[in-house]
Design a protein around this motif. Structure first.
Motif, PDB file in Angstrom:
ATOM      1  N   PHE A   1      60.021  40.854  37.508  1.00 18.55           N
ATOM      2  CA  PHE A   1      59.094  39.792  37.906  1.00 18.55           C
ATOM      3  C   PHE A   1      58.228  40.239  39.071  1.00 18.55           C
ATOM      4  O   PHE A   1      56.995  40.140  39.025  1.00 18.55           O
ATOM      5  N   TRP A   2      58.842  40.729  40.147  1.00 16.01           N
ATOM      6  CA  TRP A   2      58.071  41.117  41.327  1.00 16.01           C
ATOM      7  C   TRP A   2      57.239  42.365  41.078  1.00 16.01           C
ATOM      8  O   TRP A   2      56.181  42.549  41.697  1.00 16.01           O
ATOM      9  N   THR A   3      57.675  43.231  40.167  1.00 14.33           N
ATOM     10  CA  THR A   3      56.857  44.400  39.823  1.00 14.33           C
ATOM     11  C   THR A   3      55.556  43.971  39.158  1.00 14.33           C
ATOM     12  O   THR A   3      54.479  44.500  39.472  1.00 14.33           O
ATOM     13  N   ALA A   4      55.633  42.985  38.254  1.00 15.81           N
ATOM     14  CA  ALA A   4      54.420  42.480  37.611  1.00 15.81           C
ATOM     15  C   ALA A   4      53.515  41.781  38.614  1.00 15.81           C
ATOM     16  O   ALA A   4      52.286  41.936  38.580  1.00 15.81           O
ATOM     17  N   VAL A   5      54.101  41.006  39.524  1.00 15.34           N
ATOM     18  CA  VAL A   5      53.295  40.326  40.542  1.00 15.34           C
ATOM     19  C   VAL A   5      52.582  41.341  41.425  1.00 15.34           C
ATOM     20  O   VAL A   5      51.392  41.189  41.755  1.00 15.34           O
ATOM     21  N   ALA A   6      53.289  42.409  41.814  1.00 13.50           N
ATOM     22  CA  ALA A   6      52.666  43.439  42.649  1.00 13.50           C
ATOM     23  C   ALA A   6      51.538  44.139  41.906  1.00 13.50           C
ATOM     24  O   ALA A   6      50.482  44.436  42.497  1.00 13.50           O
ATOM     25  N   GLY A   7      51.725  44.424  40.615  1.00 11.61           N
ATOM     26  CA  GLY A   7      50.644  45.031  39.845  1.00 11.61           C
ATOM     27  C   GLY A   7      49.430  44.127  39.745  1.00 11.61           C
ATOM     28  O   GLY A   7      48.280  44.584  39.847  1.00 11.61           O
ATOM     29  N   GLY A   8      49.670  42.812  39.559  1.00 12.31           N
ATOM     30  CA  GLY A   8      48.550  41.878  39.517  1.00 12.31           C
ATOM     31  C   GLY A   8      47.829  41.772  40.845  1.00 12.31           C
ATOM     32  O   GLY A   8      46.593  41.667  40.887  1.00 12.31           O
ATOM     33  N   LEU A   9      48.572  41.803  41.956  1.00 21.70           N
ATOM     34  CA  LEU A   9      47.929  41.751  43.272  1.00 21.70           C
ATOM     35  C   LEU A   9      47.111  43.007  43.545  1.00 21.70           C
ATOM     36  O   LEU A   9      46.045  42.945  44.173  1.00 21.70           O
ATOM     37  N   ALA A  10      47.615  44.168  43.082  1.00 15.98           N
ATOM     38  CA  ALA A  10      46.844  45.402  43.246  1.00 15.98           C
ATOM     39  C   ALA A  10      45.526  45.331  42.492  1.00 15.98           C
ATOM     40  O   ALA A  10      44.483  45.774  42.989  1.00 15.98           O
ATOM     41  N   ALA A  11      45.561  44.772  41.275  1.00 21.23           N
ATOM     42  CA  ALA A  11      44.312  44.609  40.518  1.00 21.23           C
ATOM     43  C   ALA A  11      43.391  43.598  41.185  1.00 21.23           C
ATOM     44  O   ALA A  11      42.164  43.785  41.236  1.00 21.23           O
ATOM     45  N   THR A  12      43.975  42.510  41.721  1.00 22.39           N
ATOM     46  CA  THR A  12      43.169  41.475  42.368  1.00 22.39           C
ATOM     47  C   THR A  12      42.448  42.012  43.599  1.00 22.39           C
ATOM     48  O   THR A  12      41.315  41.607  43.902  1.00 22.39           O
ATOM     49  N   PHE A  13      43.091  42.918  44.321  1.00 22.50           N
ATOM     50  CA  PHE A  13      42.468  43.501  45.515  1.00 22.50           C
ATOM     51  C   PHE A  13      41.127  44.142  45.176  1.00 22.50           C
ATOM     52  O   PHE A  13      40.159  44.027  45.939  1.00 22.50           O
ATOM     53  N   PHE A  14      41.033  44.809  44.050  1.00 22.29           N
ATOM     54  CA  PHE A  14      39.769  45.444  43.660  1.00 22.29           C
ATOM     55  C   PHE A  14      38.822  44.442  43.013  1.00 22.29           C
ATOM     56  O   PHE A  14      37.600  44.542  43.172  1.00 22.29           O
ATOM     57  N   LEU A  15      39.369  43.474  42.254  1.00 22.59           N
ATOM     58  CA  LEU A  15      38.499  42.516  41.583  1.00 22.59           C
ATOM     59  C   LEU A  15      37.761  41.627  42.580  1.00 22.59           C
ATOM     60  O   LEU A  15      36.630  41.208  42.322  1.00 22.59           O
ATOM     61  N   LEU A  16      38.389  41.327  43.711  1.00 24.37           N
ATOM     62  CA  LEU A  16      37.735  40.478  44.704  1.00 24.37           C
ATOM     63  C   LEU A  16      36.573  41.173  45.392  1.00 24.37           C
ATOM     64  O   LEU A  16      35.807  40.521  46.115  1.00 24.37           O
ATOM     65  N   GLN A  17      36.436  42.481  45.209  1.00 29.78           N
ATOM     66  CA  GLN A  17      35.303  43.197  45.784  1.00 29.78           C
ATOM     67  C   GLN A  17      34.023  42.996  44.984  1.00 29.78           C
ATOM     68  O   GLN A  17      32.941  43.339  45.454  1.00 29.78           O
ATOM     69  N   GLN A  18      34.151  42.443  43.790  1.00 32.96           N
ATOM     70  CA  GLN A  18      32.987  42.173  42.951  1.00 32.96           C
ATOM     71  C   GLN A  18      32.609  40.703  43.091  1.00 32.96           C
ATOM     72  O   GLN A  18      33.400  39.805  42.817  1.00 32.96           O
ATOM     73  N   ARG A  19      31.409  40.445  43.530  1.00 31.06           N
ATOM     74  CA  ARG A  19      31.003  39.070  43.801  1.00 31.06           C
ATOM     75  C   ARG A  19      31.046  38.192  42.565  1.00 31.06           C
ATOM     76  O   ARG A  19      31.431  37.025  42.626  1.00 31.06           O
ATOM     77  N   ASP A  20      30.625  38.744  41.431  1.00 26.69           N
ATOM     78  CA  ASP A  20      30.580  37.939  40.223  1.00 26.69           C
ATOM     79  C   ASP A  20      31.975  37.532  39.749  1.00 26.69           C
ATOM     80  O   ASP A  20      32.130  36.513  39.075  1.00 26.69           O
ATOM     81  N   ALA A  21      32.992  38.326  40.080  1.00 20.69           N
ATOM     82  CA  ALA A  21      34.337  38.066  39.580  1.00 20.69           C
ATOM     83  C   ALA A  21      35.208  37.293  40.552  1.00 20.69           C
ATOM     84  O   ALA A  21      36.312  36.888  40.206  1.00 20.69           O
ATOM     85  N   ARG A  22      34.737  37.070  41.774  1.00 17.48           N
ATOM     86  CA  ARG A  22      35.592  36.430  42.770  1.00 17.48           C
ATOM     87  C   ARG A  22      35.987  35.019  42.356  1.00 17.48           C
ATOM     88  O   ARG A  22      37.166  34.659  42.381  1.00 17.48           O
ATOM     89  N   SER A  23      35.010  34.215  41.988  1.00 18.76           N
ATOM     90  CA  SER A  23      35.313  32.829  41.638  1.00 18.76           C
ATOM     91  C   SER A  23      36.192  32.754  40.401  1.00 18.76           C
ATOM     92  O   SER A  23      37.132  31.946  40.343  1.00 18.76           O
ATOM     93  N   MET A  24      35.895  33.594  39.401  1.00 26.83           N
ATOM     94  CA  MET A  24      36.686  33.573  38.173  1.00 26.83           C
ATOM     95  C   MET A  24      38.131  33.977  38.442  1.00 26.83           C
ATOM     96  O   MET A  24      39.080  33.313  37.997  1.00 26.83           O
ATOM     97  N   VAL A  25      38.341  35.067  39.189  1.00 27.16           N
ATOM     98  CA  VAL A  25      39.688  35.530  39.478  1.00 27.16           C
ATOM     99  C   VAL A  25      40.449  34.521  40.329  1.00 27.16           C
ATOM    100  O   VAL A  25      41.617  34.210  40.075  1.00 27.16           O
ATOM    101  N   ALA A  26      39.776  33.983  41.355  1.00 26.39           N
ATOM    102  CA  ALA A  26      40.441  33.010  42.224  1.00 26.39           C
ATOM    103  C   ALA A  26      40.833  31.760  41.451  1.00 26.39           C
ATOM    104  O   ALA A  26      41.929  31.211  41.642  1.00 26.39           O
ATOM    105  N   LEU A  27      39.966  31.301  40.553  1.00 25.36           N
ATOM    106  CA  LEU A  27      40.272  30.110  39.768  1.00 25.36           C
ATOM    107  C   LEU A  27      41.449  30.343  38.836  1.00 25.36           C
ATOM    108  O   LEU A  27      42.353  29.499  38.728  1.00 25.36           O
ATOM    109  N   ARG A  28      41.469  31.488  38.169  1.00 25.30           N
ATOM    110  CA  ARG A  28      42.578  31.791  37.251  1.00 25.30           C
ATOM    111  C   ARG A  28      43.896  31.936  37.999  1.00 25.30           C
ATOM    112  O   ARG A  28      44.933  31.426  37.562  1.00 25.30           O
TER     113      ARG A  28
END
Length: 488
Positions: A292-319
């Motif tokens: 469980f925590w391994t999957a959460v850590a992998g998702g957080l690692a992906a989120t760290f890079f996705l939040l750098q894209q302005r167009d994807a911030r709102s979509m990622v945060a909402l999901r």
């Protein structure tokens, strides 16, 4: 125009310059035969995804009821890979998807008591197919990176210090590193386009949905006392640590698919969100926290890079907010009540269930045999001194205990692989995908060593070169004709 075809004769007639009119440009011709004239229904993708998941749910129950179904399925996957090798052009597109699919099905095959299938069949199939594909690359004079081969070569001298030659111990402990080395050799700098990445993620999601269906069926038919007394109730009879890890990988694949799915395909995104919450909830219900925590850590690692894209911030945060709300308000209270509070007690505990003691045993073996180690599978004697006789659960300390300084050098090579891929500059979505796969595979090795082929294959897959598809060249304009069209 409805059929989306370019009619050469019609365009030649249209291009006839009888009254000084200009011939149609390429942009106008493209609009005539563009597939956008006939848009696909947005529900078609969701329907195909539902069919893919339902197929593997039925397949999982069939494997559990009849072992020969798993045998036919496994041998069919291997035969399909051998047939693909006869078509070099198809190998580039279909082979990575099939290899990932075999790794995702490995735990299903193990838990089905299938005849003719040995324990490491999935790993050996991947090694065989990738090895033969590498031979084809060698014939095509494709340059290979020697460092992955050096990584595995560093682990072989410790076989010489084994008290007796134990083939099973060697296969159990070295087949995982061999999968990682071969996958690194195959995927290193290999171009993979976004449509192929989506197919790879779907290849992971199907078998994981089948595993989750089996675990959900046993969980709903179990009592709270059974969850407390028996550790395999929430995992459907599979090893809880491995089941939790594979369900976490499926949840991570669903998250990456959501990122790569168009915003207009809302039905597909909602379906993937539901699958994501289901897989994460069932991963927690196995009462094994590592997956469980391994999957959460992998998702957080992906989120760290996705939040750098302005167009994807709102979509990622909402999901992410939607997943967190569903998990906290609906899923967690339900599954915690299903286990009679055992789930909450399990996740509030910081007990490592003996893994810290096993790591101390590995370090003790490294202190006594620092050069070549004690040999593959021989560290269990040192585990018995501080805990009990058991196999290693942490790959990093296992490398030190069983391979000595050569294992330490192999660890440094793993670190160099991570540094090299961190310096690459792909797109933000590709960077998030690479980070998620790398973090997931590295953390998997912390709590489950390399008992499955998935961590080694995921680490090698993250070394691929994710590229954007080349734009198609515009069709050549029709030649001008001075002849008048014949009147009828």
């Amino acid at each position: 125009a409805r059929r989306g075809r370019y009619d050469e004769r019609a365009m030649s007639v249209l291009s006839t310059d009888t009254r000084g009119a200009q011939p149609p440009t390429w942009s106008r011709a493209r609009a005539v035969h563009s597939p956008l004239v006939r848009p696909r229904r947005r529900t078609a993708l969701a329907l195909r995804l539902t069919q893919w998941l339902a197929l593997h749910v039925a397949l999982a129950f069939a494997m559990r009821a009849f072992g020969w179904v798993a045998t036919v399925h496994a041998l069919g996957c291997l035969a399909a890979g051998l047939m693909l090798l006869r078509r070099p052009r198809a190998v580039r597109g279909a082979m990575p998807v099939l290899i990932v699919y075999i790794a995702a099905c490995e735990l299903l095959w193990r838990g089905s008591a299938a005849p003719l299938l040995f324990y490491e069949f999935g790993k050996y199939s991947i090694i065989l197919l990738l090895g033969l594909a590498l031979l084809q690359d060698r014939r095509q004079q494709r340059r290979l990176d020697p460092l992955p081969a050096l990584y595995f070569a560093l682990l072989t001298p410790s076989i010489l210090v084994m008290p007796i030659f134990d083939r099973q111990a060697i296969a159990f402990n070295l087949s995982g590193p061999l999968v990682l080395a071969v996958a690194m050799l195959y995927f290193r700098r290999r171009p993979i386009e976004p449509p192929q990445v989506r197919r790879i993620l779907l290849a992971v999601l199907g078998p994981c949905a089948g595993l989750a269906a089996l675990a959900t069926f046993t969980s709903l038919n179990a009592t709270a006392e059974q969850f407390y007394q028996h550790g395999k109730v929430g995992s459907g009879g599979f090893p809880p640590n491995q089941m939790s890890s594979m369900l976490g990988l499926g949840a991570l694949a669903a998250f990456l698919l959501i990122v790569r799915t168009s915003r207009r395909a809302r039905i597909t995104q909602l379906l993937l969100l539901a699958v994501l919450v289901w897989l994460l909830g069932q991963s927690a219900l196995t009462l094994s926290r590592g997956g469980f925590w391994t999957a959460v850590a992998g998702g957080l690692a992906a989120t760290f890079f996705l939040l750098q894209q302005r167009d994807a911030r709102s979509m990622v945060a909402l999901r992410l907010a939607l997943v967190a709300a569903l998990g906290a308000l609906l899923v967690y209270p339900f599954i915690d009540g299903l286990t009679g509070g055992t789930l909450g007690q399990r996740f509030q505990s910081f007990d490592t269930t003996g893994r810290a003691d096993i790591m101390r045993g590995d370090l003790l073996a490294f202190e006594e045999q620092p050069l070549l180690g004690v040999g593959p599978g021989q560290a269990s004697v040192y585990h018995a001194r501080v805990f009990r006789e058991s196999s290693a659960h942490t790959e990093y300390t296992r490398l030190l205990a069983e391979h000595g300084l050569f294992g330490a050098a192999a660890l440094l090579l793993l670190l160099s692989f991570c540094v090299r891929r961190a310096l690459q500059r792909p797109t933000v979505v590709d960077q998030a995908t690479v980070a998620a796969l790398t973090v997931w595979s590295l953390l998997f090795m912390v709590h489950a060593a390399m008992r499955l082929a998935a961590p080694g294959l995921a680490f090698g897959l993250a070394a691929a070169r994710l590229v954007q598809p080349r734009p198609s060249s515009p069709p050549a304009p029709a030649p001008r004709s001075n002849a008048r069209p014949s009147a009828r």
